[in-house]
Scaffold this active site. Structure first.
Site, PDB file in Angstrom:
ATOM      1  N   GLU A 126      56.195  45.960  27.932  1.00 43.53           N
ATOM      2  CA  GLU A 126      57.031  47.077  27.464  1.00 43.53           C
ATOM      3  C   GLU A 126      58.495  46.706  27.684  1.00 43.53           C
ATOM      4  O   GLU A 126      58.865  46.216  28.746  1.00 43.53           O
ATOM      5  CB  GLU A 126      56.627  48.342  28.224  1.00 43.53           C
ATOM      6  N   LYS A 169      61.546  48.169  28.025  1.00 43.89           N
ATOM      7  CA  LYS A 169      62.443  48.670  29.066  1.00 43.89           C
ATOM      8  C   LYS A 169      62.086  48.075  30.419  1.00 43.89           C
ATOM      9  O   LYS A 169      62.972  47.733  31.218  1.00 43.89           O
ATOM     10  CB  LYS A 169      62.417  50.194  29.140  1.00 43.89           C
ATOM     11  N   CYS A 182      60.344  53.582  18.038  1.00 43.43           N
ATOM     12  CA  CYS A 182      59.648  53.305  19.289  1.00 43.43           C
ATOM     13  C   CYS A 182      58.447  54.232  19.450  1.00 43.43           C
ATOM     14  O   CYS A 182      58.538  55.439  19.206  1.00 43.43           O
ATOM     15  CB  CYS A 182      60.610  53.467  20.464  1.00 43.43           C
ATOM     16  N   ASP A 223      64.088  51.471  15.437  1.00 44.49           N
ATOM     17  CA  ASP A 223      64.065  50.012  15.549  1.00 44.49           C
ATOM     18  C   ASP A 223      64.371  49.445  14.167  1.00 44.49           C
ATOM     19  O   ASP A 223      63.665  49.748  13.201  1.00 44.49           O
ATOM     20  CB  ASP A 223      62.691  49.517  16.012  1.00 44.49           C
ATOM     21  N   HIS A 245      57.179  46.881  17.987  1.00 42.85           N
ATOM     22  CA  HIS A 245      57.478  45.827  17.012  1.00 42.85           C
ATOM     23  C   HIS A 245      56.249  44.969  16.697  1.00 42.85           C
ATOM     24  O   HIS A 245      55.936  44.719  15.520  1.00 42.85           O
ATOM     25  CB  HIS A 245      58.570  44.887  17.548  1.00 42.85           C
ATOM     26  N   GLU A 246      55.579  44.506  17.759  1.00 45.80           N
ATOM     27  CA  GLU A 246      54.432  43.623  17.573  1.00 45.80           C
ATOM     28  C   GLU A 246      53.333  44.317  16.770  1.00 45.80           C
ATOM     29  O   GLU A 246      52.679  43.700  15.919  1.00 45.80           O
ATOM     30  CB  GLU A 246      53.869  43.197  18.938  1.00 45.80           C
ATOM     31  N   GLY A 288      69.045  47.144  24.646  1.00 41.74           N
ATOM     32  CA  GLY A 288      69.020  46.849  26.071  1.00 41.74           C
ATOM     33  C   GLY A 288      69.150  45.372  26.373  1.00 41.74           C
ATOM     34  O   GLY A 288      68.612  44.885  27.369  1.00 41.74           O
TER      35      GLY A 288
END
Length: 277
Positions: A84, A86, A184, A191, A223-224, A253
């Site tokens: 993940e 973050k 997200c 994204d 994303h994946e 980030g």
């Protein structure tokens, strides 16, 4: 099982400034693969990598002097877990006040921790200050789908928009769009990405493909997971003999994530940062 909603995403977080590998939060790949028709225990019809780039990596040398580097991480798609994002950021920030003997020692530590968390072998590359000026940029090669003047009204994944003319002779084609947007899975934050689709097979209807890619605009997924969904939808609806899907997402980030999936042997992408990254 680690669930996305239990991750640090969307929650206030204390930034630890000394090394803590426990900050990494792995999430199993399988539940989302089950959603796209890939049951547990059976081979998946693709392989590939998730290429992560970190732009905000710093630590202290043994004299307490700050050091900085860029880092890239290549995570095989056959690892049982993703990380993940973050938690990845929090983990990298935990090096900020940590004394480490050398960049090589840091690289070995990153390799160990990320391999443990993902359940596979993660390649780690550091670019230190001396080599920052050698970094190159580049855009995805291919015919730009965004040139098409289309009318759009679907903003949730709609694989029925995809089609290929199976009566035509097979073609080898590379198509690109910069209009990919998803959100997200946990926070709903946008994204933004560019996507490249390389295939050999019946000609894919380009207007339908562009509409399909745009249809991810209100879709919540990591994303994946989006790239694997795109791969499976194109395979099912267009039936190419060969297919490779590569997306480069803008950073958040201090990290960008660039998943690549293919069903044929080819070199991994060269990981050039594009203009929007």
């Amino acid at each position: 099982m680690s669930l996305p909603e239990h991750s640090p995403l969307g929650k206030p977080s204390a930034y630890k400034t000394e090394y803590d590998a426990s900050l990494l939060f792995p999430i199993p790949r399988q539940p989302k693969r089950t959603e796209i028709g890939l049951p547990e225990g059976k081979p998946v019809p693709f392989f590939g990598v998730d290429i992560w780039n970190a732009y905000e990596l710093s630590w202290l040398n043994l004299k307490g002097k700050p050091q900085v580097a860029l880092a890239s991480f290549i995570i095989p798609s056959d690892t049982p877990n993703i990380i993940e994002s973050k938690s990845f950021k929090l983990y990298l920030n935990s090096f900020n006040q940590t004394r480490i003997a050398s960049p090589e020692a840091l690289q070995q530590l990153l390799h160990h921790d990320l391999s443990e968390a993902t359940g596979g072998t993660v390649q780690v590359r550091l670019v230190t200050e001396a080599d920052l000026g050698k970094q190159k940029m580049g855009e995805l090669d291919g015919l730009l789908l965004d040139r098409l003047d289309i009318e759009v009204d679907r903003y949730e994944p709609a694989p029925e928009l995809l089609s290929a003319d199976q009566q035509e002779s097979p073609v080898e084609e590379t198509l690109v769009s910069h209009l990919l947007k998803s959100n997200c899975l946990v926070t709903g934050q946008p994204d933004w990405g560019s996507v490249q689709i390389r295939y050999v097979g019946a000609p894919i209807n380009q207007e339908g493909l562009l509409k399909y890619l745009i249809s991810f605009r209100n879709h919540n997924e990591f994303h994946e997971q989006c790239v694997e969904r795109i791969f499976m939808d194109v395979m099912r609806e267009c039936k190419p003999v060969k297919l490779a899907v590569y997306a480069r997402y803008t950073r958040r980030g201090g990290l960008d994530i660039n998943p690549f999936r293919t069903n044929f042997n080819t070199a991994w992408p060269d990981n050039k940062r594009n203009a929007r990254q």
